[in-house]
Enzyme design. Structure first.
Site, mmCIF file in Angstrom:
data_model
loop_
_atom_site.group_PDB
_atom_site.id
_atom_site.type_symbol
_atom_site.label_atom_id
_atom_site.label_comp_id
_atom_site.label_asym_id
_atom_site.label_seq_id
_atom_site.Cartn_x
_atom_site.Cartn_y
_atom_site.Cartn_z
ATOM 1 N N GLU A 161 1.902 58.122 -25.776
ATOM 2 C CA GLU A 161 0.792 57.738 -26.642
ATOM 3 C C GLU A 161 -0.027 56.606 -26.009
ATOM 4 O O GLU A 161 -0.158 55.521 -26.569
ATOM 5 C CB GLU A 161 1.287 57.328 -28.023
ATOM 6 C CG GLU A 161 1.951 58.470 -28.766
ATOM 7 C CD GLU A 161 2.258 58.151 -30.227
ATOM 8 O OE1 GLU A 161 2.346 56.966 -30.571
ATOM 9 O OE2 GLU A 161 2.422 59.105 -31.011
ATOM 10 N N GLU A 320 5.779 65.533 -30.890
ATOM 11 C CA GLU A 320 6.505 64.826 -31.944
ATOM 12 C C GLU A 320 5.957 65.226 -33.298
ATOM 13 O O GLU A 320 4.741 65.341 -33.472
ATOM 14 C CB GLU A 320 6.293 63.306 -31.852
ATOM 15 C CG GLU A 320 6.828 62.640 -30.627
ATOM 16 C CD GLU A 320 6.504 61.138 -30.655
ATOM 17 O OE1 GLU A 320 6.237 60.594 -31.735
ATOM 18 O OE2 GLU A 320 6.505 60.542 -29.580
ATOM 19 N N ALA A 369 14.965 52.630 -37.251
ATOM 20 C CA ALA A 369 16.237 53.139 -37.795
ATOM 21 C C ALA A 369 16.017 53.967 -39.055
ATOM 22 O O ALA A 369 16.770 54.897 -39.332
ATOM 23 C CB ALA A 369 17.195 51.989 -38.070
ATOM 24 N N HIS A 371 13.435 55.866 -39.685
ATOM 25 C CA HIS A 371 12.566 57.014 -39.409
ATOM 26 C C HIS A 371 13.471 58.237 -39.310
ATOM 27 O O HIS A 371 14.489 58.211 -38.642
ATOM 28 C CB HIS A 371 11.848 56.772 -38.080
ATOM 29 C CG HIS A 371 10.740 57.732 -37.778
ATOM 30 N ND1 HIS A 371 10.940 59.086 -37.586
ATOM 31 C CD2 HIS A 371 9.414 57.520 -37.602
ATOM 32 C CE1 HIS A 371 9.780 59.658 -37.311
ATOM 33 N NE2 HIS A 371 8.843 58.743 -37.316
HETATM 34 C C1 GLA Z 1 5.091 57.682 -32.171
HETATM 35 C C2 GLA Z 1 5.883 57.337 -30.932
HETATM 36 C C3 GLA Z 1 7.367 57.473 -31.093
HETATM 37 C C4 GLA Z 1 7.803 56.940 -32.431
HETATM 38 C C5 GLA Z 1 7.046 57.675 -33.499
HETATM 39 C C6 GLA Z 1 7.442 57.279 -34.897
HETATM 40 O O1 GLA Z 1 4.737 58.997 -32.239
HETATM 41 O O2 GLA Z 1 5.472 58.087 -29.818
HETATM 42 O O3 GLA Z 1 7.983 56.749 -30.059
HETATM 43 O O4 GLA Z 1 7.539 55.578 -32.505
HETATM 44 O O5 GLA Z 1 5.684 57.384 -33.379
HETATM 45 O O6 GLA Z 1 6.746 58.021 -35.858
#
Ligand code: GLA
Ligand code: GLA
Length: 729
Positions: A161, A320, A369, A371
């Protein structure tokens, strides 16, 4: 725009390398080594075939400067590979080790107030820092050397990201880089002064050494919007340069494996201009987190529609999403029964060939933690893990049925998205601070669904000339070239629908003069056959003043009443051949001196036409407008789809379905096999009739007894249902 890199998709470790990729971010460095074996046992149970590895592992790979320890990573990759699980290996530069910041605090970003950002989170580095770049590239090269021949590493996951935490850096390195960027762009200081309109407020710049970053300028804080827009572009470009440098460092050593980086496309944010980034990866991937509430599926589909365009119609990767709740909102709702599977397959329905989650095993410590993950805190005996296994099976079923590699059928309408307009509408110098281009794209997208039609979302910079209709919602920034493309599109038979606050400024944030919307020195006005002189802005600030105005829409099934609540362009003249589809009326319109003023118009232009929607409307009113417009014959109505293009047929097939059903089609390259995906957008059960093809997936759907004389099967789609059928011609 640079030429696009050729499409390359990572192979799986299956015998033929094919299949929908399934898995998630894997962070074994958070756990004792024996957990890895248990993870692999569970991954097999869940049909996981891919993981993204080592995204935040720099400190583990290089615990002290120049000391690399690959043994632990080798051992994890070997065990994964032996179990048939491919690795999307990270460049591992998203979070740097603390020793680096101790040694080189000068790499830390600086905020707009001049405060240095502290180390301890992720992406705490300046994209323009030469020192940081040297360390990062050294790590990239070490990883590339070590893993270039590893058969289990099938793709490179660059950074993570990019720009999430270091999008806006105001350091001295950034200042020097911005000056150089401006010089490359404008060549002469006169050109910059002209573009930025520096005659305003004594901002004349004598040389590129005087160019400033838009750092905090005191309480007034009204930054020159042209300077701000260039700073947004610059930040995008610096991160893209950084990505390219990392990619090139690895590619020089390891040219055979495809490269990607995870974008952040969801309709709540617009970090980067991904229309540019998409050309620089071998396959595009995205991180998408669901919206709570009634927009859940629509928002997902809208974001994915943009992803599909960024992927140029080729398959793309969900890098993701979440099995259930996230932990970074003020309140974090979990997913309901069936949503885990439905959301994942909805991404497939919109063109994704890879379904991955953040993350494999839910962390026990650290900021994330709480999530959700694929293996939750509760362990394998849990609803979530059972859902993860069920999804793995469903994806294998779809792979076996041949979904992978099929392409999403195009819609007839393209809603145009522009990262620049999204950045520009955030300027505090506009008639309303409530403009939001991306949200208006989302509203129009949802509106089309409500009107029983699916639209695509296409970057303004791309080629959208093969669509029948293009819609420009709050595309504030239009260059002369953009205006020309729109006019040519209309002239050759297209329908251009221009929303309010569109085409008001050029690419330098310079206002187009002579009347609104003036893009292209009046060319847009010519297409639309309207001219406006002022804007009427409503809201709750004017005490006692009416806050909404009625307008009557003619056409379709007769007249209906719509309401505008924010923005009305005061259209003072129209061309003789302009048809007024709606005008303001009633006491509020009279109070604001808008009674009878055209609000929505239609104007022939060449073989096509320009439709102007000079005010904001909510989704339900926009849906009425779309229905009314579909009754107006358009230039290209009945035009045959282009050869090789699936456009048209599927969109037409969706018409006539209950608008609560989201319908998409994926077609094989030879056109012989099609997969229809049907999803329920609503909370209530919906009936679907006339379904042809064999059912491949029927999740939360029940077959209905077929009526005599009716062709095709019938189903009830429950809440969060998804039905996938295959038809071989
Ligand atoms: C982003 C990040 C991940 C994580 C998620 C949590 O997408 O790339 O590492 O932090 O958010 O939602
Ligand atoms: C103040 C300033 C002017 C101008 C106006 C705008 O009065 O003195 O320069 O900025 O506000 O309303």
């Amino acid at each position: 725009m640079t030429t696009r890199r050729p499409f390359r998709w990572p192979a799986l470790l299956t015998p033929n390398g094919r299949g929908i990729a399934y898995g998630g971010d894997y962070n074994p460095d958070q756990w004792p080594d024996e957990v890895v074996d248990d993870d692999i046992r569970l991954m097999r149970e869940a049909h996981v075939n891919t993981v993204a590895l080592a995204i935040f592992s720099w400190d583990r790979i290089e615990p002290r400067e120049g000391e690399y320890t690959f043994d632990w990573l080798d051992s994890v990759i070997d065990r994964l590979g032996a179990a048939g699980i491919a690795v999307d290996l990270a460049s591992a530069t998203a979070a740097a080790p603390l020793w680096l910041y101790e040694r080189h605090p000068e790499v830390l970003p600086v905020d707009k107030y001049g405060h240095t950002v502290n180390a301890g989170s992720r992406q705490s580095w300046q994209p323009t820092s030469p020192v940081f770049k040297e360390y990062a590239l050294r790590l990239c090269r070490a990883l590339a050397e070590h893993y270039k021949d590893n058969p289990y590493v099938t793709a490179w996951h660059m950074g993570n990201e990019y720009g999430w935490n270091n999008r806006y850096d105001y350091s001295d390195n950034a200042l020097a880089a911005f000056r150089a960027w401006c010089e490359r762009k404008y060549r002469t200081i006169d050109a910059l002064n002209d573009a930025w309109g520096t005659a305003f407020w004594s901002q004349h710049v004598n040389s590129f050494n005087e160019v400033l970053l838009p750092r905090h300028m005191g309480g007034d804080a009204m930054v020159n919007p042209a300077q701000q827009l260039d700073y947004e572009r610059f930040g995008n470009d610096m991160l893209l340069d950084f990505y390219r440098a990392e990619r090139d460092a690895i590619e020089a050593i390891c040219p055979d494996k495809p490269f990607t980086t995870n974008f952040m496309v969801s309709t709540d944010q617009c970090c980067m201009d991904y229309a540019q980034w998409a050309s620089e990866v071998d396959f595009v991937s995205n991180d998408h987190y669901f919206h709570e509430g009634e927009s859940h599926l629509d928002e997902l589909a809208c974001s994915d529609a943009l992803m599909s365009s960024l992927a140029a119609g080729r398959p793309w990767y969900v890098m993701e999403h979440s099995t259930s709740a996230v932990q970074w909102k003020p309140l974090n709702a979990r997913k309901r029964h069936g949503e885990l599977l439905r959301d994942s397959l909805a991404h497939v329905a919109l063109g994704a060939d890879a379904i991955n989650f953040f993350q494999w095993r839910q962390s026990a410590s650290g900021a994330e933690a709480f999530h959700s993950a694929m293996v939750p805190h509760a362990g394998e005996d849990s609803k979530v893990f059972r859902g993860v296994c069920e999804l793995g099976e469903a994806l294998e079923t779809l792979s076996a049925a041949g979904v992978q590699g099929t392409e999403l059928e195009r819609a007839d309408t393209a809603i145009l998205f522009s990262a620049e307009s999204e950045w520009a509408t955030r300027s505090q110098t506009l008639p309303s601070m409530r403009l939001n281009h991306w949200h208006d794209v989302r509203d129009w997208y949802r509106t089309f669904l409500e009107a029983g039609e699916r639209a695509d979302v296409v970057p303004l910079a791309y080629d959208w000339s093969a669509y029948r209709t293009v819609v420009l919602p709050t595309v504030l920034v239009l260059s002369a070239a953009d205006a020309r493309r729109l006019a040519d599109f209309a002239a050759s038979g297209g329908r251009v629908v221009v929303g309010y606050a569109t085409g008001l400024v050029d690419e330098h944030f310079r206002t187009w003069l002579g009347g609104y919307p003036g893009a292209g020195d009046g060319l847009l006005r010519e297409v639309l056959g309207v001219r406006g002189e002022e804007f009427n802005i409503l809201g709750d600030t004017g005490e006692g003043d009416p806050t909404e105005i009625a307008l009557t829409l003619q056409g379709g099934a007769g007249a209906c009443e719509l309401t505008t609540r924010l923005w009305q362009t005061d259209v003072t003249s129209t061309a003789p051949d302009t048809t007024v589809l709606a005008a303001y009326h009633g006491p509020a319109a009279a109070d604001w001196e808008l009674g009878g003023t055209p609000a929505i118009t239609c104007h022939p232009y060449g073989e096509g036409e320009g439709v102007y929607v000079g005010c904001d409307l909510d989704r339900h009113d926009l849906a009425r407008l779309i229905t009314a417009l579909s009754a107006v014959p358009e230039g290209r109505a009945g035009a045959a789809p282009e050869p090789g293009m699936a456009a048209g047929a599927g969109a037409a097939a969706s018409r006539g379905l209950d608008p609560s059903i989201l319908h998409t089609v994926r077609v094989s390259a030879d056109g012989a096999t099609r997969f229809d995906f049907y999803m329920n957008r609503s909370k209530r059960a919906v009936e679907l009739e006339g379904v042809s093809g064999e059912p491949i997936i029927a999740h939360q759907c029940d077959p209905l007894p077929s009526h005599s004389g009716q062709s095709g099967a019938a189903y009830t789609l429950g809440r969060n249902a998804i039905l996938v059928t295959r038809l071989v011609r």
